[in-house]
Write an enzyme that holds these catalytic residues in place. Structure first.
Site, mmCIF file in Angstrom:
data_model
loop_
_atom_site.group_PDB
_atom_site.id
_atom_site.type_symbol
_atom_site.label_atom_id
_atom_site.label_comp_id
_atom_site.label_asym_id
_atom_site.label_seq_id
_atom_site.Cartn_x
_atom_site.Cartn_y
_atom_site.Cartn_z
ATOM 1 N N HIS A 31 33.850 7.709 50.306
ATOM 2 C CA HIS A 31 33.761 6.414 49.637
ATOM 3 C C HIS A 31 32.349 6.274 49.072
ATOM 4 C CE1 HIS A 31 34.817 2.018 49.374
ATOM 5 N NE2 HIS A 31 33.503 1.956 49.277
ATOM 6 N N HIS B 89 28.178 -1.096 57.310
ATOM 7 C CA HIS B 89 26.835 -0.813 56.786
ATOM 8 C C HIS B 89 25.892 -1.996 56.960
ATOM 9 C CE1 HIS B 89 29.140 -2.672 53.532
ATOM 10 N NE2 HIS B 89 28.019 -2.990 52.915
ATOM 11 N N HIS C 278 27.893 -5.433 58.344
ATOM 12 C CA HIS C 278 29.222 -5.938 57.965
ATOM 13 C C HIS C 278 30.105 -4.752 57.593
ATOM 14 C CE1 HIS C 278 26.901 -5.742 54.243
ATOM 15 N NE2 HIS C 278 28.035 -5.602 53.585
ATOM 16 N N TYR D 82 41.028 -8.475 48.733
ATOM 17 C CA TYR D 82 39.946 -7.472 48.779
ATOM 18 C C TYR D 82 40.223 -6.515 49.923
ATOM 19 C CZ TYR D 82 35.177 -5.670 49.079
ATOM 20 O OH TYR D 82 34.069 -4.859 49.117
ATOM 21 N N HIS E 125 26.571 -11.450 52.895
ATOM 22 C CA HIS E 125 26.060 -10.511 53.884
ATOM 23 C C HIS E 125 24.612 -10.272 53.505
ATOM 24 C CE1 HIS E 125 30.528 -9.710 53.814
ATOM 25 N NE2 HIS E 125 30.285 -10.250 54.990
ATOM 26 N N GLU F 152 24.050 -9.241 49.708
ATOM 27 C CA GLU F 152 25.333 -9.136 49.009
ATOM 28 C C GLU F 152 26.082 -10.472 49.032
ATOM 29 O OE1 GLU F 152 27.672 -5.987 50.708
ATOM 30 O OE2 GLU F 152 25.991 -4.600 50.795
#
Ligand SMILES: O=C(O)Cc1cc(O)ccc1O
Ligand SMILES: [Fe+2]
Length: 451
Positions: free
Chosen positions: A304, A347, A383, A362, A377, A353
């Site tokens: 990813h 992460h 998160h 989502y 975040h 963010e």
């Protein structure tokens, strides 16, 4: 030259062949447009006398010496300076600017909000702006603010410009018209608009109620991201950005002009509409972009990638590779990665963010992050997928799968974001948001093997 067209009560320039009515294609192009034939001087900017008795005036959005300089020459019925009487300070208590650190509010945390509901109160673009977070410092032209707008009423004989910021507008509900000095932009969900710093405009409701998100960029302007090895194609293609053709109104009615300047609001009376630019040329203009034109590039074998591959626009900060703001789009796309945990990983990020949901679901948060909702975040706060998303993706049959019905975005800034009292106390904050990770189990038992 074709006959000019009349629309929306503004006299509008003819539409160039092959474009959507009223818009010219290209990102930061050097455009030229006139609503009356011959209104635009040719070969020079400042003739001794302009055609039609117009006044020439330059709007500079960068320093004169920036590379490239961004500026637009306008040819208008009256110079802007004639609009200014003395300014009075006014209060727009819900529109905040950085630095704005409320001592009673804790910004450290993972936060999520349901959509801010509409009320019975009639609200326009100015009174309906609700600041959620601020970052950086408006006075030194760094950072940003995020807002929700709730708009049910048109501005009437009322105009606005922000000297502090360019505005990135992300509608989620309803249709708005931005009648600007440089022309008309109509905007609906799945589209975005950029309104440059210093540009005067009025916002009208085409179809209400209207709700959406705004990123107020105090810093350097949004630009297209460097594409690196991706090369010339995909992501947001320059031709899909649309600037309006010239449109003017010659209306002598008592009006007001509100100015946002160093975080404060000021108002002055003017005896006419300031939307009196008959022709213009230059590369400093408002524009819109249809997010359905965004061509995502992603993992086609395994893993990813960082969400930076989904950057639509980036506003540089002066530190190379470290944006003041990235505007990142998570839209419909195919998921094909093999032997991969496909949703976003867990992460912590030095950048903060702020996310909003335009429609659909989502992938990291199948529940709770709903259209019109937001999440934050903040800098270095952990998160990632909620328990359901983690379990689902860890056990999914990894066939090629299309993520359908999904459009969320992120305003990602290098600066920590501070919540306003509105975000902390009045907006529908989900108190139980962090519980979405509580049930993540310890699977480790000291024995090898995938669990
Ligand atoms: O936190 C989020 O949901 C946004 C995000 C998405 C992603 O695919 C990778 C990293 C990231 O921060
Ligand atoms: Fe993230």
């Amino acid at each position: 030259m074709n006959q000019q067209t009349k629309s929306h009560g503004l006299v509008q320039a003819p539409t160039p062949v092959g474009t959507t009515p009223g818009y010219m294609p290209g990102f930061a192009n050097d455009f030229e447009t006139e609503a009356l034939p011959g209104a635009l001087p040719q070969g020079m900017n400042s003739p001794q006398k302009c055609n039609y008795g117009l006044y020439g005036e330059q709007l500079s959005g960068t320093a004169f010496t920036a590379n490239p300089p961004e500026r637009t020459w306008t040819y208008r019925i009256r110079p802007s300076v004639k609009h200014s009487h003395r300014y009075q300070k006014i209060d727009l208590p819900y529109w905040k600017s950085a630095p704005h650190v409320d001592p009673d509010v804790i910004s450290l945390g993972q936060y999520r909000w349901d959509p801010v509901p509409h009320t019975d109160e009639g609200l326009n673009w100015l009174t309906g702006m609700r600041t959620m977070t601020t970052a950086g410092d408006v006075n030194t032209q760094v950072g940003m603010a995020s807002h929700i707008y709730l708009v049910t009423e048109s501005m009437k004989d009322e105009y606005f410009f922000s000297a502090d910021s360019e505005l990135l507008v992300v509608p989620q509900e309803g249709r708005l018209r931005f009648a600007t000095e440089l022309g008309i932009i109509d905007l609906e969900p799945k589209e975005i608009a950029i309104i440059p710093r210093g540009l005067v405009y009025r916002v009208e409701v085409l179809e209400g109620p209207c709700r959406g998100f705004v990123c107020e960029n105090y810093g350097q302007k949004f630009e297209l991201p460097g594409r690196g090895p991706i090369g010339a194609n995909c992501l947001a293609n320059p031709r899909d950005f649309k600037a309006p053709v010239a449109a003017y109104e010659d209306r002598e009615v008592p009006s007001t002009l509100t100015v946002k300047w160093c975080g404060q609001f000021h108002r002055t009376d003017i005896p006419q509409s300031p939307l009196d630019v008959v022709a213009w040329h230059g590369n400093y203009a408002p524009y819109k972009y249809d997010l359905r034109n965004y061509c995502p590039v992603g993992a086609i074998l395994f893993d990813h990638p960082d969400p930076s591959i989904f950057t639509v626009l980036t506003a540089p900060s002066g530190v190379p590779g470290t944006a003041n703001i990235d505007f990142v789009l998570f839209r419909e796309r195919w998921m094909v990665a093999e032997d991969t945990f496909r949703p976003p990983w867990y992460h912590k990020n030095i950048m903060s963010e702020l996310m909003g949901n335009i429609y659909g679901q989502y992938d990291a948060k199948p529940q709770g992050f709903v259209p019109g909702g937001m999440s934050l975040h903040n800098m270095m706060l952990p998160h990632g997928p909620d328990k359901n998303a983690f379990e689902g993706a860890s056990n999914a049959d990894l066939k090629a799968e299309k993520l359908e019905n999904t459009m969320s975005f992120m305003f990602e800034t290098r600066f920590p974001q501070h919540l306003t009292a509105f975000a902390a106390n009045e907006a529908p904050l989900q108190d139980d948001y962090i519980d979405c990770w509580t049930d993540l189990e310890k699977k480790f038992d000291g024995t090898p093997g995938k669990k």
